[in-house]
Design a protein around this motif. Structure first.
Motif, mmCIF file in Angstrom:
data_model
loop_
_atom_site.group_PDB
_atom_site.id
_atom_site.type_symbol
_atom_site.label_atom_id
_atom_site.label_comp_id
_atom_site.label_asym_id
_atom_site.label_seq_id
_atom_site.Cartn_x
_atom_site.Cartn_y
_atom_site.Cartn_z
ATOM 1 N N MET A 117 70.237 11.254 81.805
ATOM 2 C CA MET A 117 71.288 11.986 81.099
ATOM 3 C C MET A 117 72.619 11.929 81.817
ATOM 4 O O MET A 117 73.667 11.990 81.237
ATOM 5 C CB MET A 117 70.860 13.431 80.915
ATOM 6 C CG MET A 117 70.737 14.162 82.226
ATOM 7 S SD MET A 117 70.156 15.821 81.952
ATOM 8 C CE MET A 117 69.965 16.332 83.614
ATOM 9 N N HIS A 135 65.194 17.121 73.360
ATOM 10 C CA HIS A 135 65.217 18.278 74.258
ATOM 11 C C HIS A 135 66.592 18.930 74.250
ATOM 12 O O HIS A 135 67.510 18.447 73.591
ATOM 13 C CB HIS A 135 64.772 17.887 75.672
ATOM 14 C CG HIS A 135 65.704 16.971 76.400
ATOM 15 N ND1 HIS A 135 65.790 15.624 76.142
ATOM 16 C CD2 HIS A 135 66.591 17.215 77.409
ATOM 17 C CE1 HIS A 135 66.674 15.074 76.958
ATOM 18 N NE2 HIS A 135 67.187 16.010 77.724
ATOM 19 N N HIS A 163 69.099 19.507 76.398
ATOM 20 C CA HIS A 163 70.313 19.179 77.168
ATOM 21 C C HIS A 163 71.433 18.730 76.229
ATOM 22 O O HIS A 163 71.170 18.085 75.201
ATOM 23 C CB HIS A 163 70.012 18.092 78.206
ATOM 24 C CG HIS A 163 69.333 18.637 79.440
ATOM 25 N ND1 HIS A 163 68.439 17.927 80.181
ATOM 26 C CD2 HIS A 163 69.448 19.861 80.046
ATOM 27 C CE1 HIS A 163 68.018 18.672 81.205
ATOM 28 N NE2 HIS A 163 68.612 19.850 81.131
ATOM 29 N N HIS A 168 71.749 15.512 74.216
ATOM 30 C CA HIS A 168 70.687 15.191 73.248
ATOM 31 C C HIS A 168 70.690 16.138 72.050
ATOM 32 O O HIS A 168 69.861 15.975 71.151
ATOM 33 C CB HIS A 168 69.321 15.218 73.947
ATOM 34 C CG HIS A 168 69.159 14.107 74.955
ATOM 35 N ND1 HIS A 168 68.476 12.945 74.687
ATOM 36 C CD2 HIS A 168 69.651 13.979 76.207
ATOM 37 C CE1 HIS A 168 68.537 12.147 75.748
ATOM 38 N NE2 HIS A 168 69.248 12.753 76.670
ATOM 39 N N HIS A 206 60.073 16.770 81.084
ATOM 40 C CA HIS A 206 61.451 16.816 81.621
ATOM 41 C C HIS A 206 61.930 18.258 81.807
ATOM 42 O O HIS A 206 62.297 18.657 82.909
ATOM 43 C CB HIS A 206 62.339 16.029 80.668
ATOM 44 C CG HIS A 206 63.794 16.033 80.978
ATOM 45 N ND1 HIS A 206 64.306 15.636 82.184
ATOM 46 C CD2 HIS A 206 64.869 16.386 80.208
ATOM 47 C CE1 HIS A 206 65.621 15.736 82.158
ATOM 48 N NE2 HIS A 206 65.985 16.198 80.982
ATOM 49 N N ASP A 222 64.756 11.726 78.091
ATOM 50 C CA ASP A 222 64.557 12.042 79.505
ATOM 51 C C ASP A 222 63.100 12.461 79.725
ATOM 52 O O ASP A 222 62.528 13.208 78.921
ATOM 53 C CB ASP A 222 65.508 13.166 79.913
ATOM 54 C CG ASP A 222 66.958 12.757 79.701
ATOM 55 O OD1 ASP A 222 67.222 11.541 79.576
ATOM 56 O OD2 ASP A 222 67.826 13.649 79.654
#
Ligand SMILES: [Zn+2]
Length: 367
Positions: A1, A67, A69, A72, A126, A147
């Motif tokens: 990332m 996910h 983050h 994303h 992750h 990730d």
């Protein structure tokens, strides 16, 4: 990332190519895999986008979000149907303080079907709720993992291993330079550093990612020290979700009275989100530290700890060998270097994920 901006630019200059039908198996000619503002997988009947980058642009089909983050979760801005785990949705909502609408929530191993394609999320190891997606098509099975991490940590299990024909994988630490030390050693170094700062009358301060890394450090300090942990409000909101689903975390919010009092006198560790440059409200001196896999590349006087939520290079290679696909596409990070090394070390066809132009995608689907 972390190398996202670089990797996207790198992918965009990759020439547009016909994708899967370049291979030996003629049964794959009705399947397209590539990059178009996100990972795109399409058969002639179904078009799916994974982790789109910009939802001001048109995104076709249903959107899968791996996910929570920032790099994303742009797909949550789209009007299209969004599919993610419950934990990802709640972490996103806690982070942005907005409601994710038009969403379909899946647990690991649940199935969802779109015409001739079935998708199953599995743990990617992750952060809380992170998923890799198994995409079963009439033309072969694909795994897309954003990730991921193969190691079990204090707050995550290791990524599931699911066999497939085509693997699309992240390459964040896809350079052989990135081999992390044993996690237990890094945990020990962090705890020792904290104790030293307290003994020397300094407040130990960690600057880290709001979701994932912060909760791992809280768990570490909860489990191996008696030191109170104070966190900034974004970390507090994410940590409440972790406590609900995962690891019971004990911490205080820096905006609440007890947290402020502890900070003032300095008998605590303080965790702040990357990018939060607020003054530290303490009467003691502060010792700052960073916690990131990139710490392998630098050292600071106050400590830099190479603790990552990603697989390092050796584990990325191990993952490919375990999953045992017939071909690999790499994305996000050192995609060229990783693809080259997968060809060499695993004897598997590998290359950076190619770009598909929008018109070519539409012609494929409607053609
Ligand atoms: Zn991530």
């Amino acid at each position: 990332m972390y190398l996202r901006k670089f990797s996207v630019r790198q992918l965009l200059i990759t020439p547009s190519l016909p994708i899967v039908n370049e291979g030996k198996s003629t049964s794959l000619k009705d399947l397209q895999v590539g990059w178009n503002n996100g990972i795109v997988i399409s058969t002639r009947d179904t078009l799916l986008t994974f982790d789109p980058q910009n939802c001001k642009k048109t995104v076709s089909g249903s959107i899968f979000i791996s996910h929570a983050h920032n790099d994303h979760t742009k797909g949550f801005d789209s009007k299209n149907q969004k599919i993610a785990t419950q934990e990802t949705c709640e972490l996103y909502e806690a982070k942005t303080r907005t409601k994710a609408d038009n969403k379909k929530v899946l647990s690991y191993s649940d199935k969802i079907r779109f015409d001739d394609v079935e998708i199953v999320p599995h743990d990617s190891g992750h952060i809380l709720g992170s998923a890799q997606f198994q995409i079963r098509t009439p033309f072969g099975t694909i795994i897309y993992t954003g990730d991921m991490n193969l190691l079990e940590t204090l707050t995550t299990k290791s990524a599931s291993i699911v066999n497939c024909d085509i693997l699309i994988m992240e390459a964040t630490y896809g350079n052989p330079f990135y081999a992390f030390p044993e996690r237990e050693d890094t945990y020990g170094n962090i705890v020792s550093w904290v104790i030293r700062q307290i003994r020397e009358n300094r407040v130990p301060i960690f600057q880290l990612y709001t979701i994932g890394k912060a909760q791992e450090v809280i768990a570490l300090l909860n489990d191996f020290t008696n030191l109170p942990v104070v966190v900034d409000p974004p970390i507090a909101r994410a940590s409440h979700i972790y406590s609900k689903y995962n690891h019971k975390l004990v911490f205080l919010d820096s905006t609440e009275e007890e947290g402020q009092e502890l900070l003032r006198h300095g008998n605590c560790a303080y965790l702040i989100s990357n990018g939060n440059s607020n003054m530290i409200p303490t009467e003691r001196k502060a010792a700052r530290s960073v916690v990131t896999g990139w710490a392998l590349r630098f050292k600071t006087p106050n400590g830099a700890f190479p603790l990552s939520s990603h697989a390092d290079y050796p584990h990325l290679i191990d993952y490919v060998k375990e999953v045992n696909p017939s071909r690999v596409y790499t994305c996000f990070g050192s995609s060229e270097v990783l693809a080259q090394n997968i060809r060499k070390e695993c004897k598997i066809a590998a290359r950076p994920l190619p770009t598909i132009e929008q018109t070519s995608l539409m012609n494929f689907i409607h053609g």
